[in-house]
Enzyme design. Structure first.
Site, PDB file in Angstrom:
ATOM      1  N   GLU A 323     -39.428  30.158 -34.299  1.00  0.00           N
ATOM      2  CA  GLU A 323     -38.135  30.592 -33.684  1.00  0.00           C
ATOM      3  C   GLU A 323     -37.806  32.123 -33.858  1.00  0.00           C
ATOM      4  O   GLU A 323     -36.422  32.417 -33.905  1.00  0.00           O
ATOM      5  CB  GLU A 323     -37.076  29.613 -33.787  1.00  0.00           C
ATOM      6  CG  GLU A 323     -37.236  28.096 -33.162  1.00  0.00           C
ATOM      7  CD  GLU A 323     -36.307  27.188 -33.766  1.00  0.00           C
ATOM      8  OE1 GLU A 323     -35.167  27.405 -33.631  1.00  0.00           O
ATOM      9  OE2 GLU A 323     -36.580  25.786 -34.022  1.00  0.00           O
ATOM     10  N   GLY A 324     -38.593  32.813 -34.482  1.00  0.00           N
ATOM     11  CA  GLY A 324     -38.193  34.108 -34.750  1.00  0.00           C
ATOM     12  C   GLY A 324     -37.436  34.149 -36.269  1.00  0.00           C
ATOM     13  O   GLY A 324     -37.161  35.421 -36.688  1.00  0.00           O
TER      14      GLY A 324
END
Length: 348
Positions: A323-324
């Site tokens: 998710e970064g």
């Protein structure tokens, strides 16, 4: 397959200026403390100077975190810890500021942009700015069918290019790249396995949230079947993305290549962005010079891809979420390198 000519990227993409990098190295020799005292931070500062095309390096002032979102039909096989069609919940939490990437972006003072490429939900549930690039509702089940039609693959790739242009034109000086997906690591494993010529078991990880042994076996079988479908199209990277990628992965690949054209540096996150980077490298061999690997996620496919691209992760803290988050955690390190290179005085 399309009106896109990917071969043009090999001509359009140039390496960060080697002359500027030499100037940055020479300047570092004149700074205190001694060269090498900052370890990889010295290398990062020199890389940024070359990417910016000037010495001394400028501080990273306008970074942007961009997360490409999509659902994958293969998630219906139970290959992920999250539910099929569950990427909407990840996007909703990020938009509401209640997810890990939202917290990290807020802590770092970084704007967070989310791009819906193939969420399996009603588009009216999300802001128009998030959904305006969507090409379909969920990507196909890659073990038995193509993820995208040829037209959808071209649309997703062009959307990624357009977003790279938007960011470059708006003054974004560094992109923190990630994804919000369910089933995305399965598609990423298939792409990496196909491009590296490995068996499914070598590139089957346990995903961001972790899966049990039975789910791992289902995921391995899905990647094995996807690999059979991917191998005949290895010579055509856009067709490969349409066959065993997905709208989000295709858009990320287009984004990475156009960002390199526009000389915008990018921090990669986990296995999904690594898979897209590997595809992009096949298109333009100089493109990886514009990217950093934020962190090691522990996924065997990510390690395989980064080894092929010759990128060494900045961090290894056992963070597996995706998710970064890994790229966001690496951002302060990159900013620190820029500040040190820019602000330390030269020795008299």
């Amino acid at each position: 397959m399309s009106g896109l000519n990917l071969d043009e990227f090999a001509t359009l993409i140039e390496r960060p200026d080697p002359g500027t990098r030499r100037e940055a190295e020479e300047r570092r020799e004149r700074l205190a403390p001694r060269p090498g005292a900052f370890g990889r931070l010295d290398e990062l500062g020199e890389w940024l100077a070359a990417a910016q095309g000037g010495v001394p390096v400028k501080p990273v002032e306008r970074p942007k975190a961009i997360l490409f979102a999509g659902d994958h039909g293969v998630a219906s096989l139970g290959v992920s810890a999250g539910p099929a069609e569950g990427a909407y919940a990840l996007v909703r939490a990020a938009l509401d500021g209640e997810s890990a990437p939202a917290v990290l972006a807020r802590t770092s003072g970084v704007e967070l942009r989310i791009v819906d490429m193939a969420l399996d939900c009603d588009p009216e549930l999300l802001p128009a700015e998030v959904t305006r690039h969507r090409v379909r509702r969920g990507s196909g089940r890659i073990d038995i069918e193509d993820a995208l039609t040829p037209e959808e693959a071209e649309a997703a790739f062009r959307a990624g290019m357009a977003i790279a242009d938007e960011e470059a034109d708006s003054g974004t000086d560094l992109v923190v790249l990630g994804d919000l997906s369910v089933g995305g690591t399965t598609a990423a494993g298939a792409l990496i396995g196909a491009l590296c010529g490995t068996d499914a078991s070598v590139v089957t990880g346990r995903g961001g949230a972790g899966i049990d042994d039975l789910a791992w076996m289902r995921k391995c079988a899905a990647i094995r079947d996807a690999l059979r479908r991917a191998r005949p199209v290895l010579g055509d990277q856009l067709r490969l993305l349409a066959t065993t990628g997905g709208a989000d992965l295709t858009a990320i690949t287009g984004f990475l290549l156009q960002s390199a054209v526009r000389r915008t540096p990018v921090i990669l996150d986990g296995v999904v962005s690594a898979a897209c980077a590997l595809v992009a490298q096949r298109v333009a061999f100089r493109a990886p010079d514009w990217w950093l690997a934020g962190q090691s996620s522990g996924d065997p496919a990510q390690a395989k891809a980064l080894d092929r691209i010759a990128l060494n992760p900045l961090l290894d803290h056992g963070v597996t979420l995706g998710e970064g988050t890994g790229a966001l955690l690496a951002l302060p390190l990159v900013r620190a390198a820029a500040s040190l290179a820019a602000e330390l005085p030269e020795r008299s």
